[in-house]
Design a protein around this motif. Structure first.
Motif, PDB file in Angstrom:
ATOM      1  N   THR A 168      51.683  54.816  -1.041  1.00  0.00           N
ATOM      2  CA  THR A 168      50.530  54.067  -1.891  1.00  0.00           C
ATOM      3  C   THR A 168      49.988  55.309  -3.762  1.00  0.00           C
ATOM      4  OG1 THR A 168      48.678  54.244   0.220  1.00  0.00           O
ATOM      5  CG2 THR A 168      47.979  54.976  -1.930  1.00  0.00           C
ATOM      6  N   ARG A 169      51.168  56.282  -3.449  1.00  0.00           N
ATOM      7  CA  ARG A 169      50.835  57.361  -4.754  1.00  0.00           C
ATOM      8  C   ARG A 169      51.993  56.570  -5.542  1.00  0.00           C
ATOM      9  NH1 ARG A 169      48.385  59.794  -8.882  1.00  0.00           N
ATOM     10  NH2 ARG A 169      49.405  61.513  -9.784  1.00  0.00           N
ATOM     11  N   ILE A 170      53.111  56.314  -4.984  1.00  0.00           N
ATOM     12  CA  ILE A 170      54.035  55.798  -5.901  1.00  0.00           C
ATOM     13  C   ILE A 170      53.988  54.477  -6.605  1.00  0.00           C
ATOM     14  CG2 ILE A 170      56.285  54.701  -5.554  1.00  0.00           C
ATOM     15  CD1 ILE A 170      57.369  56.774  -3.642  1.00  0.00           C
ATOM     16  N   ALA A 171      52.716  53.955  -5.737  1.00  0.00           N
ATOM     17  CA  ALA A 171      52.622  52.393  -5.968  1.00  0.00           C
ATOM     18  C   ALA A 171      51.597  52.370  -7.428  1.00  0.00           C
ATOM     19  CB  ALA A 171      51.512  51.480  -4.976  1.00  0.00           C
ATOM     20  N   THR A 172      50.429  53.673  -7.174  1.00  0.00           N
ATOM     21  CA  THR A 172      49.509  53.983  -8.177  1.00  0.00           C
ATOM     22  C   THR A 172      50.850  54.718  -9.559  1.00  0.00           C
ATOM     23  OG1 THR A 172      48.350  54.394  -6.528  1.00  0.00           O
ATOM     24  CG2 THR A 172      47.709  55.439  -8.695  1.00  0.00           C
ATOM     25  N   LEU A 173      51.379  55.094  -9.581  1.00  0.00           N
ATOM     26  CA  LEU A 173      51.988  56.210 -10.548  1.00  0.00           C
ATOM     27  C   LEU A 173      52.987  54.900 -11.185  1.00  0.00           C
ATOM     28  CD1 LEU A 173      52.979  59.299  -9.127  1.00  0.00           C
ATOM     29  CD2 LEU A 173      51.354  58.716 -10.719  1.00  0.00           C
ATOM     30  N   GLU A 174      53.633  53.596 -10.212  1.00  0.00           N
ATOM     31  CA  GLU A 174      54.479  52.694 -10.572  1.00  0.00           C
ATOM     32  C   GLU A 174      52.909  51.739 -11.980  1.00  0.00           C
ATOM     33  OE1 GLU A 174      55.764  50.522  -7.656  1.00  0.00           O
ATOM     34  OE2 GLU A 174      57.850  51.782  -8.108  1.00  0.00           O
ATOM     35  N   ILE A 175      51.764  51.308 -11.378  1.00  0.00           N
ATOM     36  CA  ILE A 175      50.939  50.676 -12.036  1.00  0.00           C
ATOM     37  C   ILE A 175      50.950  51.606 -13.522  1.00  0.00           C
ATOM     38  CG2 ILE A 175      48.561  50.230 -12.412  1.00  0.00           C
ATOM     39  CD1 ILE A 175      49.406  49.674  -9.341  1.00  0.00           C
ATOM     40  N   GLU A 176      50.421  53.021 -13.605  1.00  0.00           N
ATOM     41  CA  GLU A 176      49.966  53.654 -14.830  1.00  0.00           C
ATOM     42  C   GLU A 176      51.544  53.399 -15.334  1.00  0.00           C
ATOM     43  OE1 GLU A 176      49.211  57.732 -15.709  1.00  0.00           O
ATOM     44  OE2 GLU A 176      49.289  57.399 -14.141  1.00  0.00           O
ATOM     45  N   ARG A 177      52.746  53.618 -15.382  1.00  0.00           N
ATOM     46  CA  ARG A 177      54.098  53.407 -15.785  1.00  0.00           C
ATOM     47  C   ARG A 177      54.078  52.403 -16.714  1.00  0.00           C
ATOM     48  NH1 ARG A 177      59.465  52.715 -12.204  1.00  0.00           N
ATOM     49  NH2 ARG A 177      57.802  50.699 -12.205  1.00  0.00           N
ATOM     50  N   ASP A 178      53.811  50.851 -15.802  1.00  0.00           N
ATOM     51  CA  ASP A 178      54.263  49.917 -16.542  1.00  0.00           C
ATOM     52  C   ASP A 178      52.654  49.655 -18.088  1.00  0.00           C
ATOM     53  OD1 ASP A 178      55.570  49.171 -14.407  1.00  0.00           O
ATOM     54  OD2 ASP A 178      54.543  47.885 -13.747  1.00  0.00           O
ATOM     55  N   SER A 179      51.856  49.941 -17.322  1.00  0.00           N
ATOM     56  CA  SER A 179      51.013  50.590 -18.298  1.00  0.00           C
ATOM     57  C   SER A 179      51.294  51.394 -19.893  1.00  0.00           C
ATOM     58  CB  SER A 179      49.305  50.840 -17.891  1.00  0.00           C
ATOM     59  OG  SER A 179      49.328  50.024 -17.061  1.00  0.00           O
ATOM     60  N   LEU A 180      51.754  52.320 -19.729  1.00  0.00           N
ATOM     61  CA  LEU A 180      52.060  53.334 -20.223  1.00  0.00           C
ATOM     62  C   LEU A 180      53.426  53.415 -21.631  1.00  0.00           C
ATOM     63  CD1 LEU A 180      51.815  56.255 -18.730  1.00  0.00           C
ATOM     64  CD2 LEU A 180      50.425  56.270 -20.691  1.00  0.00           C
ATOM     65  N   GLN A 181      54.127  52.241 -20.805  1.00  0.00           N
ATOM     66  CA  GLN A 181      55.099  51.449 -21.606  1.00  0.00           C
ATOM     67  C   GLN A 181      54.599  50.270 -22.406  1.00  0.00           C
ATOM     68  OE1 GLN A 181      57.800  49.901 -18.164  1.00  0.00           O
ATOM     69  NE2 GLN A 181      59.006  51.927 -17.863  1.00  0.00           N
ATOM     70  N   GLN A 182      53.743  49.357 -21.766  1.00  0.00           N
ATOM     71  CA  GLN A 182      53.099  48.616 -22.918  1.00  0.00           C
ATOM     72  C   GLN A 182      52.754  48.672 -24.084  1.00  0.00           C
ATOM     73  OE1 GLN A 182      50.128  45.795 -20.715  1.00  0.00           O
ATOM     74  NE2 GLN A 182      52.118  45.287 -19.306  1.00  0.00           N
ATOM     75  N   MET A 183      51.972  50.399 -23.678  1.00  0.00           N
ATOM     76  CA  MET A 183      51.173  51.253 -24.866  1.00  0.00           C
ATOM     77  C   MET A 183      52.480  51.862 -25.609  1.00  0.00           C
ATOM     78  SD  MET A 183      48.081  53.432 -22.713  1.00  0.00           S
ATOM     79  CE  MET A 183      47.746  54.296 -24.452  1.00  0.00           C
ATOM     80  N   LEU A 184      53.242  51.632 -24.906  1.00  0.00           N
ATOM     81  CA  LEU A 184      54.214  52.608 -26.184  1.00  0.00           C
ATOM     82  C   LEU A 184      54.867  51.830 -27.165  1.00  0.00           C
ATOM     83  CD1 LEU A 184      55.428  55.152 -26.918  1.00  0.00           C
ATOM     84  CD2 LEU A 184      57.613  54.326 -25.083  1.00  0.00           C
ATOM     85  N   ALA A 185      54.755  50.074 -26.273  1.00  0.00           N
ATOM     86  CA  ALA A 185      55.832  48.908 -27.163  1.00  0.00           C
ATOM     87  C   ALA A 185      54.287  49.132 -27.756  1.00  0.00           C
ATOM     88  CB  ALA A 185      56.291  47.599 -25.787  1.00  0.00           C
ATOM     89  N   GLY A 186      53.818  48.982 -28.196  1.00  0.00           N
ATOM     90  CA  GLY A 186      52.744  48.642 -28.687  1.00  0.00           C
ATOM     91  C   GLY A 186      52.104  49.186 -30.020  1.00  0.00           C
ATOM     92  N   PHE A 187      53.234  50.034 -30.213  1.00  0.00           N
ATOM     93  CA  PHE A 187      52.787  50.897 -31.544  1.00  0.00           C
ATOM     94  C   PHE A 187      53.649  51.025 -32.689  1.00  0.00           C
ATOM     95  CE2 PHE A 187      51.337  54.364 -28.490  1.00  0.00           C
ATOM     96  CZ  PHE A 187      50.073  54.829 -29.584  1.00  0.00           C
ATOM     97  N   THR A 188      52.820  50.611 -33.345  1.00  0.00           N
ATOM     98  CA  THR A 188      53.276  49.063 -34.965  1.00  0.00           C
ATOM     99  C   THR A 188      52.854  49.885 -36.220  1.00  0.00           C
ATOM    100  OG1 THR A 188      51.313  48.154 -35.673  1.00  0.00           O
ATOM    101  CG2 THR A 188      53.166  47.330 -33.690  1.00  0.00           C
ATOM    102  N   ASP A 189      52.422  51.875 -35.699  1.00  0.00           N
ATOM    103  CA  ASP A 189      51.440  52.857 -37.161  1.00  0.00           C
ATOM    104  C   ASP A 189      51.731  53.493 -36.585  1.00  0.00           C
ATOM    105  OD1 ASP A 189      50.411  53.718 -38.923  1.00  0.00           O
ATOM    106  OD2 ASP A 189      48.052  52.878 -38.411  1.00  0.00           O
ATOM    107  N   TYR A 190      52.810  53.781 -37.734  1.00  0.00           N
ATOM    108  CA  TYR A 190      53.250  54.920 -37.603  1.00  0.00           C
ATOM    109  C   TYR A 190      53.280  56.245 -37.841  1.00  0.00           C
ATOM    110  CZ  TYR A 190      57.359  52.626 -35.680  1.00  0.00           C
ATOM    111  OH  TYR A 190      58.411  51.810 -33.932  1.00  0.00           O
TER     112      TYR A 190
END
Length: 313
Positions: A168-190
Motif C-alpha cells: 500500500t505504501r509503494i502504491a501511494t508513493l508511486e502516485i506521489e512520484r508521478d505527480s512530482l514528475q509532472q510538476m517538474l516537467a511543467g517548470f518553464t520559468d527558471y
C-alpha cells in the motif's frame, strides 16, 4: 389483608429482577460466544490461524483478497554413526526437493581406531527448501536410518499485515512520484529555480524509498517461498538415549503447568468481569432500588402497626 398485599408486591419485584437478570445474562452469553468461539473448533476464523501441521486457515481480517504470507523456520539436531553417508543423503535429498545450501560448516577430523588426533566431526547447515516441499523433505530425513533426529522445533511467523502495508505504501508513493514528475516537467520559468530544486529533491527521495520498499518485498517473498532449516549433525559412536524425566522433573513440570493454568484463568476472569461490568452495574442499581423500596414499605408497615397497637386514651 395488608400482609397479602405486601407479599404480592415483593413477589412482583423479585420476578421483575429475575427476568431482568436472565435477559442480561443471555445477551452477555451470546456476545461472548460470538466474539470468542465463532466455530466449533474454538478458533476465531476472523483472525486466521496456523494448524499443527503448518498449514493455514482463514484470511487476515476476514478479507479473502489477501494471500497470507508466512515464514516457516525449522531447527534440527541430528546424530549419525556414518557421517559421510549422512551428509551425502542430506544434500542429495535437498537437491531432489529443489532446495539449496545457503551456508555450511564442517569441523573435526573423524573417529579413528588409533591415533591421538582423532575427533568427532560436526556439521551445521542452513538449508533453503520451497515451502511446499518442506514437510516432505523433513520426512525424507527422518526415514533415513543413518540419521537420528534428537531434537526438532519449528516456528511460523506471519507477516501478512506488514507485507500488504508495504504494498500500500509503494502504491501511494508511486502516485506521489508521478505527480512530482509532472510538476517538474511543467517548470518553464527558471526564475523560480529554488522551487524546482525542492520538487526535484523530493522526487529523488520518493524514488529511493520506493526502491527500498520493493527490496524489502523481495526479501519477504524469498523468505515466504523458501523455508529455512537450521540443521546440525554430530558424529557419534553410540546414539544418545532419550532421557526419561525423573519424578522430581515431572512434579516440577506439573507445578509450572498448574500455575500457568491459574494465571490464564485469572486473566480470563478479569476480561470477563470487565466485559460484564456494565450489566453488573445495572443489576446492582436495580437491586439497590428494589431494596430501598422493600425497606421503605416494611418501615411504613411497622410504623402503621405500632400506631394501631398503641393504647388509646
Amino acid at each position: 389483608m395488608k400482609k397479602l398485599k405486601l407479599q404480592k408486591l415483593l413477589s412482583l419485584l423479585i420476578t421483575l429482577l429475575l427476568v431482568t437478570t436472565l435477559i442480561s445474562c443471555a445477551a452477555e452469553s451470546n456476545g461472548m460466544s460470538d466474539s470468542y468461539y465463532p466455530d466449533a473448533s474454538g478458533k476465531n476464523e476472523e483472525m486466521g490461524g496456523i494448524t499443527s501441521d503448518g498449514s493455514t486457515s482463514g484470511t487476515p481480517n476476514g478479507d479473502e483478497l489477501y494471500e497470507r504470507k508466512i515464514i516457516r523456520t525449522v531447527n534440527m539436531s541430528c546424530e549419525t554413526k556414518s557421517f559421510d553417508a549422512a551428509t551425502d543423503h542430506i544434500l542429495t535429498t535437498l537437491a531432489a526437493y529443489s532446495g539449496y545450501v545457503e551456508a555450511s560448516s564442517v569441523s573435526g577430523t573423524g573417529y579413528r581406531e588409533s591415533g591421538y588426533n582423532s575427533s568427532a566431526r560436526h556439521a551445521t547447515y542452513t538449508l533453503r527448501v520451497p515451502a511446499e516441499n518442506l514437510d516432505a523433505y523433513l520426512a525424507a530425513l527422518r526415514d533415513d536410518e543413518g540419521i537420528r533426529v534428537i531434537k526438532q522445533s519449528s516456528a511460523s511467523n506471519e507477516i501478512t499485515g506488514a507485507y500488504y502495508d508495504i504494498t500500500t505504501r509503494i502504491a501511494t508513493l508511486e502516485i506521489e512520484r508521478d505527480s512530482l514528475q509532472q510538476m517538474l516537467a511543467g517548470f518553464t520559468d527558471y526564475s523560480d529555480i529554488q522551487a524546482m530544486l525542492s520538487v526535484q529533491e523530493r522526487l529523488y527521495n520518493v524514488i529511493e524509498e520506493i526502491e527500498s520498499l520493493k527490496t524489502q518485498l523481495k526479501i519477504y517473498d524469498n523468505r515466504v517461498d523458501l523455508s529455512t532449516i537450521e540443521l546440525s549433525l554430530s558424529e557419534v559412536f553410540t546414539y544418545t538415549e532419550a532421557a526419561t524425566p525423573t519424578f522430581g522433573e515431572r512434579v516440577g513440570e506439573a507445578f509450572r503447568e498448574s500455575w500457568t493454568d491459574f494465571g490464564k484463568g485469572c486473566q480470563n476472569f478479569a476480561v470477563g468481569f470487565i466485559e460484564s461490568f456494565p450489566t453488573l452495574l445495572v443489576i446492582a442499581v436495580i437491586l439497590a432500588v428494589v431494596l430501598m423500596i422493600v425497606l421503605n414499605v416494611i418501615r411504613r408497615i411497622k410504623k402503621k402497626r405500632m400506631s394501631n397497637e398503641s393504647p388509646k386514651e
